[in-house]
Scaffold this active site. Structure first.
Site, PDB file in Angstrom:
ATOM      1  N   GLY A  11       1.647  -8.089   1.606  1.00 49.29           N
ATOM      2  CA  GLY A  11       1.179  -8.412   0.258  1.00 49.29           C
ATOM      3  C   GLY A  11       2.154  -9.366  -0.413  1.00 49.29           C
ATOM      4  O   GLY A  11       3.355  -9.167  -0.334  1.00 49.29           O
ATOM      5  N   ARG A  72      -1.910 -10.754   7.413  1.00 47.47           N
ATOM      6  CA  ARG A  72      -1.716  -9.476   8.093  1.00 47.47           C
ATOM      7  C   ARG A  72      -2.169  -9.681   9.529  1.00 47.47           C
ATOM      8  O   ARG A  72      -3.127 -10.405   9.786  1.00 47.47           O
ATOM      9  CB  ARG A  72      -2.501  -8.377   7.401  1.00 47.47           C
ATOM     10  N   ASP A 103       7.209  -2.828   3.474  1.00 50.97           N
ATOM     11  CA  ASP A 103       7.652  -1.965   4.577  1.00 50.97           C
ATOM     12  C   ASP A 103       6.941  -2.273   5.898  1.00 50.97           C
ATOM     13  O   ASP A 103       7.542  -2.166   6.965  1.00 50.97           O
ATOM     14  CB  ASP A 103       7.583  -0.479   4.207  1.00 50.97           C
ATOM     15  N   THR A 125       8.022  -7.007  -2.579  1.00 51.75           N
ATOM     16  CA  THR A 125       6.760  -6.306  -2.828  1.00 51.75           C
ATOM     17  C   THR A 125       6.755  -5.828  -4.275  1.00 51.75           C
ATOM     18  O   THR A 125       7.799  -5.428  -4.783  1.00 51.75           O
ATOM     19  CB  THR A 125       6.573  -5.096  -1.892  1.00 51.75           C
ATOM     20  N   ASP A 127       5.503  -3.182  -5.250  1.00 48.28           N
ATOM     21  CA  ASP A 127       5.430  -1.712  -5.292  1.00 48.28           C
ATOM     22  C   ASP A 127       6.763  -1.001  -5.494  1.00 48.28           C
ATOM     23  O   ASP A 127       6.793   0.182  -5.800  1.00 48.28           O
ATOM     24  CB  ASP A 127       4.793  -1.186  -3.997  1.00 48.28           C
ATOM     25  N   ASP A 129       8.766   0.035  -3.310  1.00 52.82           N
ATOM     26  CA  ASP A 129       8.789   1.229  -2.454  1.00 52.82           C
ATOM     27  C   ASP A 129       9.594   1.051  -1.167  1.00 52.82           C
ATOM     28  O   ASP A 129       9.314   1.709  -0.171  1.00 52.82           O
ATOM     29  CB  ASP A 129       7.349   1.641  -2.110  1.00 52.82           C
ATOM     30  N   ARG A 171      -0.283   2.674  -4.179  1.00 53.40           N
ATOM     31  CA  ARG A 171      -1.031   3.634  -3.351  1.00 53.40           C
ATOM     32  C   ARG A 171      -0.185   4.851  -3.045  1.00 53.40           C
ATOM     33  O   ARG A 171      -0.631   5.979  -3.207  1.00 53.40           O
ATOM     34  CB  ARG A 171      -1.449   2.982  -2.030  1.00 53.40           C
TER      35      ARG A 171
HETATM   36  P1  ADP Z   1       3.708  -5.082   3.642  1.00 53.87           P
HETATM   37  O1  ADP Z   1       4.777  -5.825   4.383  1.00 53.87           O
HETATM   38  O2  ADP Z   1       3.439  -5.656   2.279  1.00 53.87           O
HETATM   39  O3  ADP Z   1       3.958  -3.589   3.633  1.00 53.87           O
HETATM   40  P2  ADP Z   1       1.677  -4.683   5.732  1.00 53.87           P
HETATM   41  O4  ADP Z   1       1.894  -3.219   5.811  1.00 53.87           O
HETATM   42  O5  ADP Z   1       0.301  -5.209   5.757  1.00 53.87           O
HETATM   43  O6  ADP Z   1       2.326  -5.326   4.416  1.00 53.87           O
HETATM   44  O7  ADP Z   1       2.493  -5.347   6.926  1.00 53.87           O
HETATM   45  C1  ADP Z   1       2.503  -6.761   7.117  1.00 53.87           C
HETATM   46  C2  ADP Z   1       2.447  -7.091   8.582  1.00 53.87           C
HETATM   47  O8  ADP Z   1       3.606  -6.571   9.258  1.00 53.87           O
HETATM   48  C3  ADP Z   1       1.296  -6.466   9.363  1.00 53.87           C
HETATM   49  O9  ADP Z   1       0.091  -7.190   9.235  1.00 53.87           O
HETATM   50  C4  ADP Z   1       1.800  -6.524  10.788  1.00 53.87           C
HETATM   51  O10 ADP Z   1       1.614  -7.805  11.365  1.00 53.87           O
HETATM   52  C5  ADP Z   1       3.282  -6.281  10.611  1.00 53.87           C
HETATM   53  N1  ADP Z   1       3.542  -4.857  10.918  1.00 53.87           N
HETATM   54  C6  ADP Z   1       3.231  -3.766  10.186  1.00 53.87           C
HETATM   55  N2  ADP Z   1       3.568  -2.624  10.816  1.00 53.87           N
HETATM   56  C7  ADP Z   1       4.098  -2.997  12.008  1.00 53.87           C
HETATM   57  C8  ADP Z   1       4.637  -2.293  13.132  1.00 53.87           C
HETATM   58  N3  ADP Z   1       4.673  -0.954  13.158  1.00 53.87           N
HETATM   59  N4  ADP Z   1       5.109  -3.007  14.178  1.00 53.87           N
HETATM   60  C9  ADP Z   1       5.066  -4.362  14.150  1.00 53.87           C
HETATM   61  N5  ADP Z   1       4.566  -5.070  13.143  1.00 53.87           N
HETATM   62  C10 ADP Z   1       4.085  -4.424  12.076  1.00 53.87           C
END
Ligand code: ADP
Length: 319
Positions: A11, A72, A103, A125, A127, A129, A171
């Site tokens: 995000g 993503r 995260d 982010t 959030d 968090d 969330r």
């Molecule tokens: P944010 O970074 O804002 O929390 P996301 O949770 O959508 O957003 O994570 C962003 C991107 O990071 C995901 O689309 C994915 O490509 C990568 N990612 C998330 N979790 C994992 C994981 N467990 N292992 C590898 N890459 C990950």
């Protein structure tokens, strides 16, 4: 370390651009070349990578969103996807990567680190968090956007003697709701971290009205329940004229506050220093106004804790 990469992922958050600028300028200041990875991990796997110069990050410190775009990618969660990413980085001769994101993005950086590729995580982010930092880049801006909305809603709430429910983002973490509720003088704040009782909330609202309150403002984090559902329940229990505002994606946009720009500048520059020092696999943060860094694997194992003292205070001040 001769050449580093930078990407924004997950995000978007206001201040990500200020962080990208800091990474690029700090690296060039240290005679290191910088490559921008466009479109997060999806762009990394696809080799959407371009050299950045001092001027590439001119005139972006005040802009919301991210000039590197974000995306993503499910594929990047697989080992094959991660190997594709590492191959691209090697192809471009990039020795280390700064990942700005939440995260999920940290998990991606952790996966690369575990496969021997040095990454440093920068918390971006709205959030707030991410464990290992008191504040994330974008939180302060989002908070101020919410406050602006609450203040405006308060004006109309007073004129019409209404109860207003304001649904904000969050969330799993209630930081935006808690800080905005406290700063906006909300009567009630609902956060995912704390249980609530509808009956008790209704009682408080009734008591407030009895002592002459003209309006009530309730801030609900989206992770608790939808503002619309909450408003319906309150109306059933109190018979008060209730209106709901769902603030939505406006919370993610806008020009970053001075606080977020300074935070982003400091953390972005620190991430570059860590890569230069040969400290890959770290996550940077701010604790008690001092920069800190943690092992990214340990940082992800920790939990983010919102400041429950603030929650207690908000209850005391809104009797
Ligand atoms: P944010 O970074 O804002 O929390 P996301 O949770 O959508 O957003 O994570 C962003 C991107 O990071 C995901 O689309 C994915 O490509 C990568 N990612 C998330 N979790 C994992 C994981 N467990 N292992 C590898 N890459 C990950």
């Amino acid at each position: 370390m001769k050449r580093i990469g930078v990407l924004t992922s997950g995000g978007d958050a206001p201040g990500m651009n200020a962080a990208v600028r800091a990474v690029v300028r700090k690296a060039i200041f240290q005679n290191i070349e910088v490559y921008g990875v466009y479109g997060g991990y999806a762009g990394l796997m696809g080799g959407n990578i371009k050299k950045l110069e001092l001027g590439s990050v001119g005139d972006i410190i005040h802009r919301g969103g991210t000039v590197l775009y974000s995306a993503r990618s499910e594929e990047f969660k697989t080992k094959e996807g991660q190997q594709k990413g590492i191959e691209q980085l090697k192809k471009f001769g990039i020795d280390g990567l700064v990942v700005i994101g939440g995260d999920g993005s940290y998990r991606g950086a952790k996966a690369l680190t575990e496969q021997g590729y040095p990454c440093v995580g920068v918390p971006g982010t709205i959030d707030n968090d991410i464990p290992g930092t008191e504040f994330t880049i974008g939180f302060d801006t989002a908070l101020n956007t919410v406050i602006d909305a609450i203040d405006k809603i308060r004006d109309t709430a007073t004129s019409h003697e209404r109860t207003f429910v304001i649904e904000v983002m969050g969330r799993n973490a209630g930081d935006i709701a808690l800080w905005a509720g406290l700063a906006g003088g909300a009567e009630t704040i609902l956060i995912p971290e704390e249980k609530h009782s509808m009956e008790e909330i209704a009682e408080r609202l009734k008591k407030g009205q009895e002592r002459g309150k003209k309006h009530s403002i309730i801030v609900v984090a989206e992770g608790v329940m939808s503002g619309v559902d909450f408003g319906r329940e309150i109306e059933k229990l109190t018979d008060f004229d209730t209106r709901v505002s769902v603030l939505g994606h406006m919370q993610r946009g806008g020009s970053p506050t001075a606080f977020d720009r300074v935070l982003a500048s400091r953390l972005g520059a620190r991430a570059v220093e860590l890569l230069i020092e040969g400290n890959g696999g770290r996550a940077v943060g701010m604790e008690k106004n001092q920069m800190v860094d943690y092992d990214i694997i340990e940082a992800l194992a920790k939990e983010h804790h919102l400041d429950l003292n603030l929650y207690k205070l908000s209850k005391e001040l809104s009797i």
